[in-house]
Design an enzyme around this catalytic site. Structure first.
Site, short mmCIF file in Angstrom:
data_model
loop_
_atom_site.label_atom_id
_atom_site.label_comp_id
_atom_site.label_asym_id
_atom_site.label_seq_id
_atom_site.Cartn_x
_atom_site.Cartn_y
_atom_site.Cartn_z
N GLU A 136 47.64 38.46 11.52
CA GLU A 136 46.69 37.69 10.69
C GLU A 136 46.23 38.42 9.43
OE1 GLU A 136 43.58 36.44 13.37
OE2 GLU A 136 44.96 35.29 14.62
N ASN A 178 52.68 38.57 12.72
CA ASN A 178 52.25 37.41 13.51
C ASN A 178 51.06 36.73 12.83
OD1 ASN A 178 52.46 36.01 16.12
ND2 ASN A 178 50.47 36.93 16.62
N HIS A 214 48.80 27.70 17.81
CA HIS A 214 47.59 27.10 18.40
C HIS A 214 47.43 25.73 17.74
CE1 HIS A 214 46.57 30.79 20.40
NE2 HIS A 214 46.67 31.45 19.27
N GLU A 243 51.98 32.35 20.71
CA GLU A 243 50.67 32.13 21.36
C GLU A 243 50.42 30.65 21.59
OE1 GLU A 243 47.42 34.04 19.30
OE2 GLU A 243 48.62 35.82 18.84
N ASP A 245 49.39 27.07 22.45
CA ASP A 245 48.63 26.17 23.32
C ASP A 245 48.39 24.89 22.54
OD1 ASP A 245 46.52 27.14 21.66
OD2 ASP A 245 45.66 28.37 23.28
C1 XIL Z 1 41.88 35.69 21.62
C2 XIL Z 1 41.72 35.79 23.14
O1 XIL Z 1 42.39 34.70 23.73
C3 XIL Z 1 40.26 35.78 23.51
O2 XIL Z 1 40.09 36.02 24.90
C4 XIL Z 1 39.51 36.86 22.72
O3 XIL Z 1 38.14 36.79 23.01
C5 XIL Z 1 39.74 36.66 21.24
O4 XIL Z 1 41.13 36.68 20.97
N1 XIL Z 1 45.01 34.86 17.70
C6 XIL Z 1 45.40 36.03 18.31
C7 XIL Z 1 44.90 36.34 19.66
O5 XIL Z 1 46.25 36.75 17.76
O6 XIL Z 1 44.77 37.72 19.87
C8 XIL Z 1 43.58 35.64 19.94
O7 XIL Z 1 43.24 35.89 21.31
C9 XIL Z 1 43.71 34.18 19.66
C10 XIL Z 1 44.06 33.94 18.22
#
Ligand code: XIL
Length: 333
Positions: A136, A178, A214, A243, A245
């Site tokens: 990020e 990422n 996401h 990641e 979802d």
């Molecule tokens: C999130 C986790 O799921 C949470 O439990 C934590 O509190 C915060 O981070 N992008 C990412 C992940 O790269 O590391 C993040 O994970 C979600 C968004």
């Protein structure tokens, strides 16, 4: 144990040379819920730590590391023939307080970051398949994210340095940039593309781009996804969905869960042709981060909170079964 039907996802993915994974929740994994670990090892062939390998989780006091959880995860994966994605070395969030609340010189921060990367990557040398080296670093509107400790202390150079240090510590690990919402074509994915072009041209050891994925239940594959994937792959980079979802408004209706299943099916079909892996951000709604971070949303994963498979699970399964033509097209590269 829940009785989700075979064939399990990893058994369908493996013959297609594909990796299907899930992020591992620290509390659930280290607790006494055998359902949680059984399902992980039965369905997935790659794992990532949801939080365990972040700087702030590994190092609560200056220059000390607690490897309890991350070691357990890496051992579990090895025991069950799974690969591990490492997440994440350089991020603006979940940093140790001792890092963000101290006064540092530029030189000190550079040394701190180099030591951190080499300590973590070195510990798991040969055991981590791919690392999210930088997470990020691009702002949502394009350009560098400036609300980052690393950017503020080191300027944009930290990105190239991080990849070089990670590569020194484990020359065989696949090194990823990422990010989120940089999947289709938009100002952010243009900026990610410009960044990785620049890194490649400068000879920086970067090997892949991670699409976090996401998304919401209306998500579908678009031309923009194909175009963005094509231009990244032309640079010689691999792609992974890292990641995924698919959040629904809660309580989710049956129609929303069907729509979510379509999102997962399309993503898996796309990833089979284009990506080395698709990793979910968890697998059971019981431990999803979504309700906490997006109030009013949830039900984002393929298993419900009682570990029962949802329509999304069957959609992923069907996409992995695919058709003969799909399997042939997939004998890619
Ligand atoms: C999130 C986790 O799921 C949470 O439990 C934590 O509190 C915060 O981070 N992008 C990412 C992940 O790269 O590391 C993040 O994970 C979600 C968004």
């Amino acid at each position: 144990m829940s009785t989700n039907p075979s064939p399990h996802l990893r058994d369908l993915a493996a013959p297609r040379n594909f990796f299907i994974g899930a992020a591992v929740h620290t509390g659930a994994f280290s607790g006494d819920e055998s359902d949680y670990r059984d399902l992980l090892q039965r369905e997935f062939n790659v794992l990532v730590a949801e939080n365990m390998m972040k700087f702030g989780e590994l190092s609560r006091t200056p220059n000390t590391y607690d490897w309890t959880h991350s070691d357990a995860l890496v051992d579990f994966a090895a025991q069950h023939g799974m690969k591990v994605r490492g997440h994440t070395l350089v991020w603006h969030q979940q940093l140790p307080k001792w890092v963000t609340s101290s006064q540092w010189t530029t030189h000190d921060v550079q040394t701190l970051l180099e030591q951190h990367i080499k300590t973590v990557v070195g510990r798991y040398r040969g055991r981590i398949w791919a690392w999210d080296v930088v997470n990020e670093a691009i702002a949502d509107s394009g350009g560098y994210r400036t609300d980052s400790f690393w950017y503020q202390q080191l300027g944009p150079e930290y990105i190239a340095l991080a990849f070089r240090w990670a590569h020194e510590a484990d020359p065989n690990a696949i090194l990823y940039y990422n990010d989120y919402e940089a999947e289709a074509l938009n100002p952010k994915s243009d900026a990610v593309y410009a960044l990785v072009c620049d890194l490649k041209q400068s000879g920086v050891p970067i090997h892949g781009v991670g699409w976090q994925m996401h998304v919401g239940e209306g998500w579908r594959v678009s031309d923009g996804h194909h175009q963005n994937a094509a231009r990244l792959r032309e640079l010689g980079l691999e792609l992974a969905m890292t990641e995924m979802d698919v959040r629904c408004q809660t309580p989710a209706t049956a129609a929303q869960l069907e729509s979510q299943a379509t999102s997962y099916r399309e993503a898996v079909e796309f990833a089979l042709a284009t990506c080395s892996a698709l990793v979910l951000w968890g697998f059971t709604d019981k431990y999803s981060w979504i309700p906490r971070f997006r109030p009013g949303y949830g039900a984002a994963l393929p298993f419900d909170a009682a570990y029962q498979p949802k329509p999304a699970y069957y959609a992923i399964q069907q996409a992995l079964v695919g058709t003969d033509e799909a399997a042939q097209a997939q004998a890619k590269d």
